[in-house]
Design an enzyme around this catalytic site. Structure first.
Site, short mmCIF file in Angstrom:
data_model
loop_
_atom_site.label_atom_id
_atom_site.label_comp_id
_atom_site.label_asym_id
_atom_site.label_seq_id
_atom_site.Cartn_x
_atom_site.Cartn_y
_atom_site.Cartn_z
N CYS A 293 2.69 4.04 -0.15
CA CYS A 293 2.17 4.16 -1.52
C CYS A 293 2.50 2.89 -2.31
CB CYS A 293 2.78 5.38 -2.21
SG CYS A 293 4.55 5.25 -2.52
N CYS B 89 6.14 2.42 -2.99
CA CYS B 89 6.88 2.03 -1.78
C CYS B 89 6.73 0.53 -1.56
CB CYS B 89 6.36 2.78 -0.57
SG CYS B 89 6.53 4.58 -0.70
#
Length: 77
Positions: A10, A13
């Site tokens: 994501c 992340c």
């Protein structure tokens, strides 16, 4: 030192990985940075929300992007 970024890819992340790379570069510490995307490995750390940051097997933060300053504190210990 082994630094693991737990997350499935994501944007948060990826941002966490950027912050870790910046902190490591600024401190000059020799560290192996690993992106962990395997869900079973993430759960193995007891992490339910990502991103998460693990330093030498110790979960430092989960569910938010840490600041560069916090990462520096953790890697200098």
């Amino acid at each position: 030192m082994k630094i693991e970024i737990l997350g499935t890819g994501c944007s948060k992340c990826n941002k966490t990985k950027e912050m870790v790379e910046k902190a490591v570069k600024e401190t000059g510490i020799d560290a192996e940075i690993v992106k962990v995307e395997d869900f079973d490995k993430i759960l193995g750390y007891g992490v339910m929300v990502t991103p998460a940051l693990v330093i030498d097997g110790d979960v430092k933060v989960a569910g938010k992007v840490p600041s560069v300053d916090n990462i520096k504190k953790w890697i200098k210990k």
